[in-house]
Enzyme design. Structure first.
Site: not given
Ligand code: PGA
Length: 256
Positions: A14, A16, A99, A101, A171, A177, A217
């Site tokens: 992903n 982003k 997601h 976010e 998640e 993140g 992460s």
């Molecule tokens: P990350 O993000 O691996 O940077 O924690 C995962 C995600 O938001 O899909």
């Protein structure tokens, strides 16, 4: 229950809001050279603007290209929205939906997730539905309830046949993140819970067909341990997917 008996995992990058068309093309071209003989399906969720170029660069490889969001509307006067049909037409075969976010920053609720999932299925775009609890919810012992509501409402009224083409991504919001992934045991416990909820909705057989990915992460250093868990069927990788070399290391972590 015997989740994922064939042990083929699914790993999705992903990106982003990262990468221009040229950067996307270079990444996918280089990834394509490293994805032969892998024991995982590989997907890359790219920005809308890079879908076509990424799909062209992925031609002849086994890399699937997806979007990170889709509109909950079919078509019409929705300025700034991008429909499932448009994403599909540009070369995507899957889309992330819900997601954290999107939920947190753009106020998407489970009803919106449900609209998007149903439209995506109608258009033959495979939905990768993201769920997960916040740290407050976890501390308040509400994880199980939150996951159940996200699944029941977000996947409301799907038939067993439709459900069997879903991918789920667990998640936990507190692990995204920040470099602090869930422990393998915490991921397993939550994902086992999700599998039980899916089984309640559509029966064991369908529940075992739906890959449940872990995200938050994930990096080469923790992927090896996480993937050993029986209900972890692969990963959704954010930050660690931006460099192709790091993502490839994660792709090489497989079951057994
Ligand atoms: P990350 O993000 O691996 O940077 O924690 C995962 C995600 O938001 O899909």
């Amino acid at each position: 229950m015997n989740p994922n008996p064939v042990k083929i995992t699914t790993t999705i990058a992903n990106w982003k809001m990262h990468k221009t068309v040229v950067e996307a093309t270079n990444y996918i071209t280089s990834l394509g050279l490293s994805t032969q003989n892998l024991r995982t399906r590989v997907g890359v969720a790219v920005p809308f603007t890079a879908i076509r170029a990424a799909a062209e660069a992925a031609r002849g490889t086994n890399i699937l290209i997806g979007s990170q969001n889709v509109s909950g509307y079919h078509e019409g006067a929705y300025t700034g929205e991008v429909s499932c049909a448009m994403v599909k037409d540009a070369g995507a075969s899957f889309c992330l939906i819900g997601h954290s976010e999107r939920r947190r920053l753009f106020h998407e609720d489970n009803a919106t997730v449900n609209m998007k999932v149903r439209l995506a299925l109608e258009q033959n775009l495979r939905p990768v539905v993201c769920i997960g609890e916040t740290i407050e919810e976890r501390k308040g012992d509400k994880t199980q309830k939150v996951l159940e509501v996200q699944l029941m409402e977000g996947l409301n009224s799907l038939s067993a046949e439709e459900a069997s083409s879903l991918i789920l991504a667990y998640e936990p919001v507190w692990a995204i993140g920040n470099g602090h992934a869930a422990t393998p045991q915490d991921a397993q416990d939550a994902q086992h819970e999700c599998r039980k909820i899916l089984a309640k909705l559509w029966g064991n057989e369908v529940a075992c067909l739906i890959p449940i990915l872990y995200g938050g992460s994930v990096k080469p250093q923790n992927a090896e341990e996480l993937i050993k868990e029986s209900d972890v069927d692969g990963f959704l990788v954010g930050g660690a997917s931006l460099e192709v070399e790091t993502f490839v290391k994660i792709l090489h972590c497989h079951k057994g």
